[in-house]
Design an enzyme around this catalytic site. Structure first.
Site, short mmCIF file in Angstrom:
data_model
loop_
_atom_site.label_atom_id
_atom_site.label_comp_id
_atom_site.label_asym_id
_atom_site.label_seq_id
_atom_site.Cartn_x
_atom_site.Cartn_y
_atom_site.Cartn_z
N ASP A 160 0.78 -1.11 0.15
CA ASP A 160 0.16 0.13 0.07
C ASP A 160 1.07 1.30 -0.18
O ASP A 160 2.26 1.15 0.02
CB ASP A 160 -0.77 -0.04 1.22
CG ASP A 160 -2.27 0.47 0.97
OD1 ASP A 160 -2.33 1.33 0.07
OD2 ASP A 160 -3.29 0.30 1.79
N GLU A 193 -1.24 1.54 -5.09
CA GLU A 193 -1.15 3.25 -4.83
C GLU A 193 -2.24 4.08 -5.58
O GLU A 193 -2.14 5.18 -5.71
CB GLU A 193 0.19 3.60 -5.32
CG GLU A 193 0.81 3.40 -6.63
CD GLU A 193 -0.05 4.14 -7.51
OE1 GLU A 193 -0.87 3.62 -8.41
OE2 GLU A 193 0.23 5.46 -7.88
N TRP A 194 -3.17 3.30 -5.78
CA TRP A 194 -4.69 3.53 -6.35
C TRP A 194 -4.67 4.53 -7.60
O TRP A 194 -5.63 5.13 -7.97
CB TRP A 194 -5.31 4.67 -5.20
CG TRP A 194 -4.82 4.25 -3.88
CD1 TRP A 194 -5.26 3.24 -3.10
CD2 TRP A 194 -4.00 4.99 -2.86
NE1 TRP A 194 -4.81 3.02 -1.84
CE2 TRP A 194 -4.05 4.08 -1.69
CE3 TRP A 194 -3.47 6.20 -2.70
CZ2 TRP A 194 -3.48 4.40 -0.40
CZ3 TRP A 194 -2.55 6.73 -1.64
CH2 TRP A 194 -2.69 5.69 -0.33
N GLY A 195 -3.70 4.02 -8.48
CA GLY A 195 -3.52 4.85 -9.50
C GLY A 195 -2.90 6.21 -9.56
O GLY A 195 -3.31 6.98 -10.45
N ASP A 196 -2.45 6.80 -8.53
CA ASP A 196 -2.22 8.01 -8.24
C ASP A 196 -1.05 8.64 -8.94
O ASP A 196 -0.74 9.76 -9.24
CB ASP A 196 -2.11 8.45 -6.69
CG ASP A 196 -3.36 8.54 -6.00
OD1 ASP A 196 -4.64 8.26 -6.74
OD2 ASP A 196 -3.46 8.66 -4.80
N ASN A 197 -0.13 7.56 -9.03
CA ASN A 197 1.31 8.24 -9.65
C ASN A 197 1.53 7.49 -10.96
O ASN A 197 2.50 7.09 -11.36
CB ASN A 197 2.33 7.77 -8.73
CG ASN A 197 2.35 8.13 -7.33
OD1 ASN A 197 2.53 9.47 -7.03
ND2 ASN A 197 1.58 7.45 -6.47
N ASP A 215 -10.43 3.13 -3.13
CA ASP A 215 -11.17 1.87 -2.82
C ASP A 215 -12.59 1.72 -3.35
O ASP A 215 -13.34 2.67 -3.55
CB ASP A 215 -11.32 1.81 -1.26
CG ASP A 215 -9.92 1.51 -0.67
OD1 ASP A 215 -8.75 1.45 -1.56
OD2 ASP A 215 -9.90 1.58 0.66
C1 GAL Z 1 -5.99 1.35 1.51
C2 GAL Z 1 -6.33 0.08 0.53
C3 GAL Z 1 -7.56 -0.95 0.70
C4 GAL Z 1 -7.01 -1.36 2.35
C5 GAL Z 1 -6.84 -0.45 3.03
C6 GAL Z 1 -6.20 -1.12 4.50
O1 GAL Z 1 -5.21 2.11 1.23
O2 GAL Z 1 -6.69 0.56 -1.13
O3 GAL Z 1 -7.61 -1.90 -0.16
O4 GAL Z 1 -5.89 -2.24 1.97
O5 GAL Z 1 -5.82 0.68 2.72
O6 GAL Z 1 -6.02 0.04 5.39
#
Ligand code: GAL
Length: 401
Positions: A160, A193-197, A215
């Protein structure tokens, strides 16, 4: 400068500059090849969507039991992954320690248990000083953590991006990729990293899959701040199809099937479209208590076969007409997977014609509905189906030769 001279100069410059640009993302010291352990999208289960931090070894064992005995393992699911909050502290020598109250037998014993069921085991960490849940992250401990994971028998790491400050994502994920590759064990690296970079520019050489968004939440269309509905996430995937392929997958986040916030029709659409996207199929419900309806969605082998097709081509949305969409995925051997998707509040008769599927109009094809299992033989020109409100009809089209 005369225009043609300028053009000639630009062309030459492009030839010279192009390779430099192309290699800019290639290395950063990552010279051990990425293990080829995700040639089709990984399938498994992750604790986060259902349990968040309320996870312990009893729940993980129960999920592993259910995965092995319910038919999910037979359908292709194999990774049992503990997400955030399993960690507590580091020992004096820096070794990461599991929460002793929630995991009294320790992570190695749990991994052994999961392996004894013929399944694989995964963990979560974070590239920052802390995980998103505030537990110790891996910053500065990447190589030590990778060695610890390998010694415990970890097969999959979700990594993460919380508490990372102004650091470079590509460099941080490269460090963990290198650490995993040098750990002596083949470990899937799931980049989060959620596609941010802009991971589409660098992640393919580093990880086996990368999140493309923030998420998911268990909702058809209602977004809430950082957590996004099924529809919101789906729309973000439309242009990403060129980036994905064997051993490097776009990850639109884990499944919500069976968590209670959508209808069975909506969950079938969610599962169908994730399979079309060649998404990692990571169940996010409690497998030990799931209903037959949930089980039957998650184990639909025809739909899973589309997700796991070895060509590895992500579907494209070829028709978007308001609430009505046609998604198409080419399959190995010339078959096509098609989803007719109806976002509207009413049922709708929808069609796809052979031209859209790049098939000659006169070609006959068999069309199998992957949910009802009905087969229409020798169909020509177009295929039509009644699609329920908030639903998907998913078919496999096999041209006759
Ligand atoms: C977020 C992630 C989630 C989960 C969560 C845990 O950043 O996108 O899928 O892993 O953290 O804290």
């Amino acid at each position: 400068m005369k225009p043609f001279k300028l053009l000639a100069l630009l062309a030459v410059t492009a030839v010279i500059v192009a390779p430099v640009v192309a290699t800019a993302h290639e290395n950063l010291g990552l010279d051990t090849p990425k293990p080829k352990i995700a040639m089709t999208p990984p399938m498994g289960w992750n604790s986060w969507n259902k349990f968040q931090c309320n996870i312990d070894e009893g729940k993980v064992r129960a999920v592993a039991d259910a995965m092995a005995s319910s038919g999910m393992k037979d359908a292709g699911y194999q990774y049992v992954v503990i997400d955030d909050c399993w960690q507590k502290t580091r020992s004096a020598d820096g070794t990461i320690q599991a929460d002793p109250e929630r995991f009294p037998a320790g992570i190695k014993a749990l991994a052994d248990y999961v392996h004894s069921k013929g399944l694989k085991f995964g963990l979560y960490s974070d590239a920052g000083a802390k995980t998103c849940g505030g537990r110790p992250g891996s910053r500065g401990y990447e190589f030590q953590d990778a060695r610890t994971y390998a010694s415990w028998g970890v097969d999959y790491l979700k990594y993460d991006w919380c508490y990372t400050g102004p650091s470079n994502a590509e460099a941080n994920y490269t460090t963990m990729a290198k650490a995993l590759r040098e750990s002596g064990r083949d470990i899937v690296l799931s980049i989060c990293e959620w596609g941010d970079n802009k991971p589409r520019e660098w992640a393919a050489n580093i990880g086996h899959q990368w999140r493309t968004t923030g998420d998911i939440r268990d909702s058809w269309g209602k977004d809430e701040g950082w957590s996004h509905s099924f529809l919101w996430i789906l729309d973000k995937q439309v242009d990403l199809w060129p980036d994905s392929g064997p051993n490097h997958w776009n990850d639109p986040d884990m499944l919500e099937v069976g968590n209670g916030g959508m209808t069975a029709t909506e969950y079938r659409a969610h599962f169908s479209l994730w399979a079309m996207l060649a998404a990692p199929l990571i169940a996010g419900n409690d497998l030990s208590t799931m209903t037959t309806e949930t089980h039957d969605i998650l184990t639909n082998k025809d739909v899973i076969a589309i997700d796991q097709d070895v060509l590895g081509q992500q579907a494209r949305r070829l028709v978007k007409d308001g609430d009505f969409e046609v998604w198409v995925r080419p399959l190995k051997g010339g078959d096509r997977a098609v989803v007719l998707f109806n976002r509207s509040e009413a049922a709708k008769s929808m069609s796809v014609d052979w031209e859209t599927l790049q098939m000659p109009d006169g070609l006959k094809a068999d069309v199998k509905d992957l949910w009802s299992k009905a087969v229409a033989k020798n169909v020509k020109g177009k295929f039509t189906a009644d699609v329920p409100s908030h639903g998907a009809v998913m078919v496999r089209i096999t041209p006759k030769v």
